[in-house]
Design an enzyme around this catalytic site. Structure first.
Site, short mmCIF file in Angstrom:
data_model
loop_
_atom_site.label_atom_id
_atom_site.label_comp_id
_atom_site.label_asym_id
_atom_site.label_seq_id
_atom_site.Cartn_x
_atom_site.Cartn_y
_atom_site.Cartn_z
N SER A 43 0.85 -1.19 0.00
CA SER A 43 0.00 0.00 0.00
C SER A 43 0.89 1.24 0.00
CB SER A 43 -0.89 0.01 1.24
OG SER A 43 -0.09 0.31 2.37
N LYS A 44 0.24 2.40 -0.06
CA LYS A 44 0.97 3.68 -0.11
C LYS A 44 1.98 3.78 1.03
CE LYS A 44 -1.38 6.78 -2.99
NZ LYS A 44 -2.85 6.66 -3.11
N ARG A 45 1.60 3.23 2.16
CA ARG A 45 2.45 3.24 3.35
C ARG A 45 3.84 2.67 3.05
NH1 ARG A 45 2.14 -0.85 6.58
NH2 ARG A 45 0.42 -1.68 5.37
N GLY A 74 5.60 3.14 0.49
CA GLY A 74 6.41 3.96 -0.41
C GLY A 74 5.90 3.90 -1.83
#
Ligand code: GLU
Length: 470
Positions: free
Chosen positions: A241-243, A245
């Protein structure tokens, strides 16, 4: 002889080309290209509210950067809506689908009652077997007649046989009351019409496969080979996920990873060929098969990407590297190199490309050839240019004036100089790197001297000896 392989990549243009999509595209591309087959591109733009031309452009660009070329023009799914509707009407005419006049309120009431009675909430339309003479003049949807008993078995090349009880499938809507086709119908009709033989896609679509199979069966069409690949997880084992990177493929271009390194890395995300980590495109095409796809999610590992990228940079042709590096500068919004600089860089490439894991690292090593006098040493290099070192450089400079400018003679001259001063060549290397490049990470001193030439080398040494750095 078996039919030629046709694969496809079918992204929904609602955002950039993400890493998972890039990997799906790569697998389909490798599979087709390794078998002399075709790799097609279909833009699944039926969701008009979420699809944008910018996203389509970003996906095409991402694929182009990765070197995943497709055959023919990309196909717009939305543009084929009439054909999708035609198939729904054919099924209707053949009695394999029916008009359902149930309103949303009736469906909700059915579900509420089922829930209250502890029964399955799958909608069972009263219109499935209704006599057309009883049809009202009212809006309707077209539903497929789903099989009601037995089971549907999806023969998946990655997941194995996946069995779904047919009493868990409802009479899926094919055509909405406004005449627009549903996504599930569009995918099947398109895959069939495009002659797709193998569908390799994320396992988030595995549930769809059971519903899609109903349409294939009803139409009497051959089912393609399905291979549903596990999604990619982050290094912590959680869904990517975006978390975690960067998720967009083009961000990796902007970070300066070469496309070949990215392809190699993505191929290894969920697929393996023995213990091979580094391989060329030709090897990947030859080796890639569905048997090598693992059942458990792959973990994204930036270190491995860096490592493989470094190996691909080292193995690449100098002129090709120059081109890719120039494309990297443009993609990452950095100023372009002047032609003379790029020419110098290409001449120096042989001693730059070892041990550079990305283009920024390669450029850092190339600083000596890209920069101009007077050279500003960075902090670390400046430390190597203390008074003692500057003294050494000013003694050395006249001695190099008469040396012939070949690797052997330069080595001999520097070793003799070190020996005369009772020291080792290694002690000279730091100040020389600092003087010639203004950096501490550089190619070998001899490579720099040879590439810079006598005049420039001596001028840089004299600048440093006299502390004329900018
Ligand atoms: N458009 C779907 C997606 O982007 C892919 C559908 C398919 O591969 O069948 O996830």
């Amino acid at each position: 002889m078996s039919a030629p392989v046709v694969t496809r990549f079918a992204p929904s243009p609602t955002g950039y080309l993400h890493i998972g999509g890039a990997r799906t595209a790569l697998f389909n591309w490798l599979f087709a290209r390794g078998r002399g087959g075709k790799f097609l591109l279909r833009i699944e733009d039926t969701d008009r509210a979420r699809s944008t031309p910018e996203a389509t452009e970003a996906i095409l660009q991402g694929l182009s950067w990765l070197g995943l070329d497709w055959d023919g023009e990309p196909i717009s799914q939305f543009a084929r809506a009439d054909r999708h509707a035609e198939v729904a009407h054919q099924l209707l005419a053949e009695g394999k689908a029916y008009k359902c006049f149930s309103t949303q309120e009736e469906i909700t009431a059915f579900r509420d009652a089922a829930r209250a009675g502890g029964k399955s909430t799958l909608f069972r339309s009263p219109w499935r077997d209704a006599d057309p003479a009883t049809h009202p003049d009212a809006p309707f949807v077209i539903r497929i007649k789903a099989p009601q008993d037995g089971a549907t078995v999806i023969r998946d090349r990655v997941q194995g046989d996946v069995t779904i009880r047919n009493d868990q499938l409802d009479d899926m809507v094919l055509l909405r009351s406004d005449g627009t086709p549903v996504y599930m119908l569009a995918v099947v009709v398109d895959d069939h019409d495009m002659g797709v033989t193998h569908v390799i896609r994320g396992d988030d679509h595995l549930n769809n496969a059971a519903r899609q199979m109903m349409i294939y069966d009803a139409m009497g069409w051959d089912i393609p080979v399905w291979a549903h690949i596990p999604l990619i997880h982050g290094p912590d084992g959680k869904k990517l996920s975006k978390r975690h990177g960067a998720l967009g493929a083009e961000e990796y271009q902007k970070m300066g990873y070469p496309a070949a390194g990215m392809r190699n890395y993505l191929a290894r995300l969920g697929w393996s060929h023995g213990d091979d980590e580094f391989f060329t495109d030709a090897q990947a095409r030859e080796w890639f098969n569905l048997d090598g796809i693992g059942k458990s999610p792959a973990r994204f590992d930036l270190k491995k990407l860096e490592n493989l990228s470094g190996q691909h940079i080292a193995a690449a042709d100098d002129a090709a590297l120059r081109q890719e590096l120039e494309a990297y500068l443009a993609a990452s919004g950095q100023p372009a190199l002047k032609t003379a600089q790029a020419d110098d860089l290409e001449r120096a490439m042989y001693c730059l490309k070892d041990r550079a894991r990305s283009f920024p690292e390669l450029i850092e090593k190339a600083h000596f050839i890209l920069t101009q006098r007077p050279i500003t040493p960075d902090e670390k290099a400046a430390k190597a240019l203390d008074t003692v070192s500057r003294g050494i450089l000013s003694e050395l400079t006249p001695q190099l004036q008469s040396a012939s400018w070949s690797r052997n003679d330069l080595e001999a001259a520097l070793n003799a100089f070190a020996e005369a001063r009772g020291t080792k060549f290694g002690k000279l290397a730091g100040p020389l790197r600092a003087a010639l490049a203004g950096r501490s990470v550089t190619p070998s001193v001899f490579d720099m001297m040879l590439l810079l030439g006598r005049e420039e080398t001596l001028a840089r040494l004299a600048d440093a000896a006299e502390d004329r750095g900018a």
